[in-house]
Write a protein that holds these residues in place. Sequence first.
Motif, PDB file in Angstrom:
ATOM      1  N   ILE A  94       7.626  15.756 -22.058  1.00 34.61           N
ATOM      2  CA  ILE A  94       7.668  14.312 -22.286  1.00 34.61           C
ATOM      3  C   ILE A  94       9.065  13.881 -22.695  1.00 34.61           C
ATOM      4  N   LEU A  95       9.700  14.649 -23.558  1.00 32.34           N
ATOM      5  CA  LEU A  95      11.052  14.266 -23.969  1.00 32.34           C
ATOM      6  C   LEU A  95      12.024  14.372 -22.812  1.00 32.34           C
ATOM      7  N   ASN A  96      11.799  15.379 -21.944  1.00 30.30           N
ATOM      8  CA  ASN A  96      12.660  15.491 -20.769  1.00 30.30           C
ATOM      9  C   ASN A  96      12.523  14.298 -19.850  1.00 30.30           C
ATOM     10  N   PHE A  97      11.359  13.711 -19.855  1.00 26.78           N
ATOM     11  CA  PHE A  97      11.189  12.496 -19.059  1.00 26.78           C
ATOM     12  C   PHE A  97      12.154  11.406 -19.516  1.00 26.78           C
ATOM     13  N   TYR A  98      12.284  11.268 -20.824  1.00 25.46           N
ATOM     14  CA  TYR A  98      13.217  10.251 -21.323  1.00 25.46           C
ATOM     15  C   TYR A  98      14.648  10.612 -20.956  1.00 25.46           C
ATOM     16  N   ARG A  99      14.938  11.900 -21.008  1.00 24.25           N
ATOM     17  CA  ARG A  99      16.324  12.302 -20.769  1.00 24.25           C
ATOM     18  C   ARG A  99      16.701  12.168 -19.319  1.00 24.25           C
ATOM     19  N   THR A 100      15.810  12.625 -18.413  1.00 18.82           N
ATOM     20  CA  THR A 100      16.207  12.678 -17.013  1.00 18.82           C
ATOM     21  C   THR A 100      15.575  11.603 -16.161  1.00 18.82           C
ATOM     22  N   GLY A 101      14.557  10.930 -16.673  1.00 21.68           N
ATOM     23  CA  GLY A 101      13.890   9.939 -15.846  1.00 21.68           C
ATOM     24  C   GLY A 101      12.830  10.514 -14.942  1.00 21.68           C
ATOM     25  N   LYS A 102      12.654  11.847 -14.972  1.00 28.05           N
ATOM     26  CA  LYS A 102      11.634  12.451 -14.117  1.00 28.05           C
ATOM     27  C   LYS A 102      10.630  13.191 -14.995  1.00 28.05           C
ATOM     28  N   LEU A 103       9.369  12.975 -14.692  1.00 28.88           N
ATOM     29  CA  LEU A 103       8.327  13.653 -15.446  1.00 28.88           C
ATOM     30  C   LEU A 103       7.835  14.847 -14.640  1.00 28.88           C
ATOM     31  N   HIS A 104       7.837  16.004 -15.251  1.00 31.74           N
ATOM     32  CA  HIS A 104       7.362  17.202 -14.563  1.00 31.74           C
ATOM     33  C   HIS A 104       6.085  17.700 -15.209  1.00 31.74           C
ATOM     34  N   TYR A 105       5.263  18.363 -14.387  1.00 29.94           N
ATOM     35  CA  TYR A 105       4.005  18.898 -14.894  1.00 29.94           C
ATOM     36  C   TYR A 105       4.140  20.414 -14.965  1.00 29.94           C
ATOM     37  N   PRO A 106       4.131  20.972 -16.177  1.00 29.38           N
ATOM     38  CA  PRO A 106       4.247  22.435 -16.290  1.00 29.38           C
ATOM     39  C   PRO A 106       2.962  23.099 -15.855  1.00 29.38           C
ATOM     40  N   ARG A 107       3.104  24.072 -14.940  1.00 27.97           N
ATOM     41  CA  ARG A 107       1.926  24.611 -14.289  1.00 27.97           C
ATOM     42  C   ARG A 107       0.967  25.342 -15.216  1.00 27.97           C
ATOM     43  N   GLN A 108       1.509  25.864 -16.316  1.00 26.60           N
ATOM     44  CA  GLN A 108       0.606  26.675 -17.121  1.00 26.60           C
ATOM     45  C   GLN A 108      -0.209  25.850 -18.104  1.00 26.60           C
ATOM     46  N   GLU A 109       0.052  24.552 -18.135  1.00 32.82           N
ATOM     47  CA  GLU A 109      -0.686  23.737 -19.092  1.00 32.82           C
ATOM     48  C   GLU A 109      -2.049  23.363 -18.542  1.00 32.82           C
ATOM     49  N   CYS A 110      -2.971  23.198 -19.458  1.00 33.88           N
ATOM     50  CA  CYS A 110      -4.292  22.711 -19.052  1.00 33.88           C
ATOM     51  C   CYS A 110      -4.168  21.252 -18.677  1.00 33.88           C
ATOM     52  N   ILE A 111      -4.884  20.883 -17.644  1.00 34.72           N
ATOM     53  CA  ILE A 111      -4.698  19.531 -17.124  1.00 34.72           C
ATOM     54  C   ILE A 111      -5.214  18.473 -18.086  1.00 34.72           C
ATOM     55  N   SER A 112      -6.337  18.754 -18.740  1.00 34.80           N
ATOM     56  CA  SER A 112      -6.854  17.698 -19.619  1.00 34.80           C
ATOM     57  C   SER A 112      -6.002  17.571 -20.869  1.00 34.80           C
ATOM     58  N   ALA A 113      -5.467  18.688 -21.368  1.00 33.85           N
ATOM     59  CA  ALA A 113      -4.576  18.585 -22.536  1.00 33.85           C
ATOM     60  C   ALA A 113      -3.343  17.766 -22.172  1.00 33.85           C
ATOM     61  N   TYR A 114      -2.794  18.032 -20.988  1.00 33.72           N
ATOM     62  CA  TYR A 114      -1.598  17.323 -20.555  1.00 33.72           C
ATOM     63  C   TYR A 114      -1.870  15.836 -20.414  1.00 33.72           C
ATOM     64  N   ASP A 115      -3.023  15.531 -19.802  1.00 33.57           N
ATOM     65  CA  ASP A 115      -3.388  14.121 -19.639  1.00 33.57           C
ATOM     66  C   ASP A 115      -3.492  13.416 -20.974  1.00 33.57           C
ATOM     67  N   GLU A 116      -4.096  14.114 -21.919  1.00 27.98           N
ATOM     68  CA  GLU A 116      -4.249  13.506 -23.243  1.00 27.98           C
ATOM     69  C   GLU A 116      -2.906  13.208 -23.865  1.00 27.98           C
ATOM     70  N   GLU A 117      -1.983  14.151 -23.747  1.00 29.80           N
ATOM     71  CA  GLU A 117      -0.666  13.915 -24.330  1.00 29.80           C
ATOM     72  C   GLU A 117       0.019  12.737 -23.663  1.00 29.80           C
ATOM     73  N   LEU A 118      -0.118  12.655 -22.344  1.00 33.09           N
ATOM     74  CA  LEU A 118       0.514  11.535 -21.648  1.00 33.09           C
ATOM     75  C   LEU A 118      -0.051  10.212 -22.132  1.00 33.09           C
ATOM     76  N   THR A 119      -1.371  10.185 -22.278  1.00 31.14           N
ATOM     77  CA  THR A 119      -1.985   8.941 -22.738  1.00 31.14           C
ATOM     78  C   THR A 119      -1.533   8.607 -24.148  1.00 31.14           C
ATOM     79  N   PHE A 120      -1.441   9.641 -25.000  1.00 30.46           N
ATOM     80  CA  PHE A 120      -1.013   9.399 -26.376  1.00 30.46           C
ATOM     81  C   PHE A 120       0.371   8.774 -26.420  1.00 30.46           C
ATOM     82  N   PHE A 121       1.271   9.308 -25.595  1.00 32.89           N
ATOM     83  CA  PHE A 121       2.634   8.798 -25.656  1.00 32.89           C
ATOM     84  C   PHE A 121       2.858   7.616 -24.726  1.00 32.89           C
ATOM     85  N   GLY A 122       1.787   7.160 -24.099  1.00 36.07           N
ATOM     86  CA  GLY A 122       1.893   5.912 -23.351  1.00 36.07           C
ATOM     87  C   GLY A 122       2.618   6.022 -22.016  1.00 36.07           C
ATOM     88  N   ILE A 123       2.511   7.170 -21.363  1.00 33.42           N
ATOM     89  CA  ILE A 123       3.204   7.359 -20.094  1.00 33.42           C
ATOM     90  C   ILE A 123       2.166   7.447 -18.988  1.00 33.42           C
TER      91      ILE A 123
END
Lengths: 619, 217
Positions: A94-123
């Motif tokens: 998420i922080l890299n998104f702010y730095r580079t303007g591109k959001l990447h999805y790390p493959r080893q993360e669980c999809i629902s955990a990742y989604d939750e984090e995105l929603t939390f941070f408003g992205i």
Amino acid sequence: MATGTAAWLPFARAAAIGWMPVASCPMPLAPRDNSKKKDELIMLNVSGRRFQTWRTTLDRYPDTLLGSSEKDFFYNEEAKEYFFDRDPDVFRSILNFYRTGKLHYPRQECISAYDEELTFFGIIPEIIGDCCYEEYKDRKRENLERLQDDQEDNKDMKLPNMTIRETMWRAFENPHTSTMALVFYYVTGFFIAISVITNVVETVPCGATPHHKNMPCGERYTVAFFCMDTACVMIFTVEYLLRLFAAPSRYRFMRSVMSIIDVVAILPYYIGLVMSNNEDVSGAFVTLRVFRVFRIFKFSRHSQGLRILGYTLKSCASELGFLLFSLTMAIIIFATVMFYAEKGSSSSKFTSIPASFWYTIVTMTTLGYGDMVPKTIAGKIFGSICSLSGVLVIALPVPVIVSNFSRIYHQNQRADKRRAQKVQKTRQARIRIAKSGSANAFLASKHHGLLNELLELTGTEEDEQKLIRNTSLLESQHHHLLHCLEKTTAHEFVDEHMFEQNCLEEALQSYPSRSPSVSSQGSCTICCCGSRRHPDPRVPRGPLQELSALHIQSNHRQPANLHLRSNLNLRAEDGSRVNCKGGQVTTAIISLPSPPSLAPHREASPSKGIAPNWCEVRS
Amino acid sequence: MDGKRLDTISERVDAAAVSAPDSIEDELELSTVRHRPEGLEQLEAQTRFSRKELQILYRGFKNECPSGVVNEDTFKEIYAQFFPQGDASTYAHFLFNAFDTDHNGSLSFEDFVMGLSILLRGTVQEKLNWAFNLYDINKDGYITKEEMLDIMKAIYDMMGKCTYPVLKEETPRQHVEVFFQKMDKNKDGVVTIDEFIDCCQNDENIMRSMHIFENVL
């Protein structure tokens, strides 16, 4: 504000100096940067892992949690840092998104955990870059399927208010929904098996009896077999009719593959009934019995694997076609060669090229029956080449088909691909909306800026507070830039809806005497203090009930020209006088007379800059 | 520009490789071109920005263009993001040429910061000079009507289609006529730098608007 170009906004604004000499009106004032915060390092503590970044980096995306004032809720006074009790690994992306303007999805993360984090941070997840978006969507789809499977186990309760027809259809499609459906399922399966076995056993020779020679069972026990056949066909007919009755779309059902198979399975029986033992057609009748074997295809309703196989073959049509085509080519070539090679030898079986086709096919598929063999040396040489090449030609497309099958078997969903197509479209649509939001934001802020001004002038506190909109500094600077462009060209941005309305009205009006746009006259006598022009003063616009206050400057060129907008609808109060700061404006509600009567009025005025639907009012 | 140091691997390739074909070298060169700007002190001396401002500017610049140079296409893309309703590519092209003072096809940080220094911290004379340079497409010292028309069309293109009042075909041309009426004192069909600066200095509106962007950074 568009993504990631906050750094270039100062540049774009500076470059706007290039418009200044060209513009004829003065430019609006720039928004002041009241915050005047020095760019500082912000400490973000995420579950103990500390991240640091510049404040301006976070401010790039003001509609997310970190970019807005929402993060103040997480500020820890003692440690002077922002503390988030979230997953630090995902926070990296998420922080890299702010730095580079591109959001990447790390493959080893669980999809629902990742989604939750995105929603939390408003992205919004649609911003995920193209490199990772496929993976993200695939994982999300799998997750959705898993959820759906879990839900389906609970979904088998009877839904209320289903008609008999719907219940029947549901029973047919999902046999495990009720016991009746299950019974029906097994019964039909049983009868299909019976029917197939009967067809097979019919042809077995039954053993000699004293008064009959060795004949197949079908002819010996005609009546028994006929009864069996009748029973099966009866069941199949009933089943077909029931399905036809229950189908939600009969036309579509009749066109489906399974229904065609059903029909083909039972037709020969009826045709046989209709045709009596007429000698001429009995030959054809016998051929029709072949079609009874299609009953075995009815098993595909009972077997998922069979359906997948059928689907694979359909989807590998191009590979199969290629296989067929290359085989045909090779067969023709080798058959020709063998024919000419064996022409010399006597008593050769290779009587013609088509006759050689049989040899070539048998050799290339490595069957080697041996009913036709080459006798000449040339023939043997070419024959060996033929068999070697056959192995290659067949071996090439087959792995493709196999891999296709295994892929489809694992994925197992064709409907999901269609769903994915739609998702792609909605993704693009959503990104487009977010981006065009910046264009609309400018138009929207103009409304609000105007209203703010009006209410400042009329001075009602509550209304003002209602309308003050929280635009970020970046947005207001961007809007100021667009405003300067409007001033330079003396045209305004409008949204599409308005634009089409304007075009329609222009087409309807089509005055020959309509003067061209004011800007081109050179006598740009209208100067607005940040207010928006009313698009068509003649026609009251329902949604745009706002007051346009004109600050009229006495123009040094044509002092007599004072133009005023007519037909104004006040939002706050009706017909009140508004004192623009230092201006000489009276706003009034004037209903315009119809245009033809304005013509003499227009001719009377010496200036060229009046559009026919404006009238003059002096304050 | 003096002092540019281009980092390329090709030199090392030359030293190491024996017979690498030319195309591979070219490819390597293209993919590893990086540009490092001059030192902070030098830039501070050459422009009117303070150290801190240069730091902020460079961080933003480098973030957007990690390789340190902007080529014209990237520039057009970036500029177009600010004008979502219209087509900003033509104007961006002219802007690019105005910033790219050494005309090497790419915008380095020095070009960028020099231009910004003039626009944000320069005297009115310098700003007008810069604007003249922008309008004078072929840099021959005269603004002809055709050049002005191109610039005007580019500006109007940025407005897009949905405007009020509706943009007509002849609007840019008429605007150019107005401009020339105002600027071209001796009516010879071209505007020279002196006419331009003179006329602008006598125009209140223009003078005032030259100062509105001063607090941008």
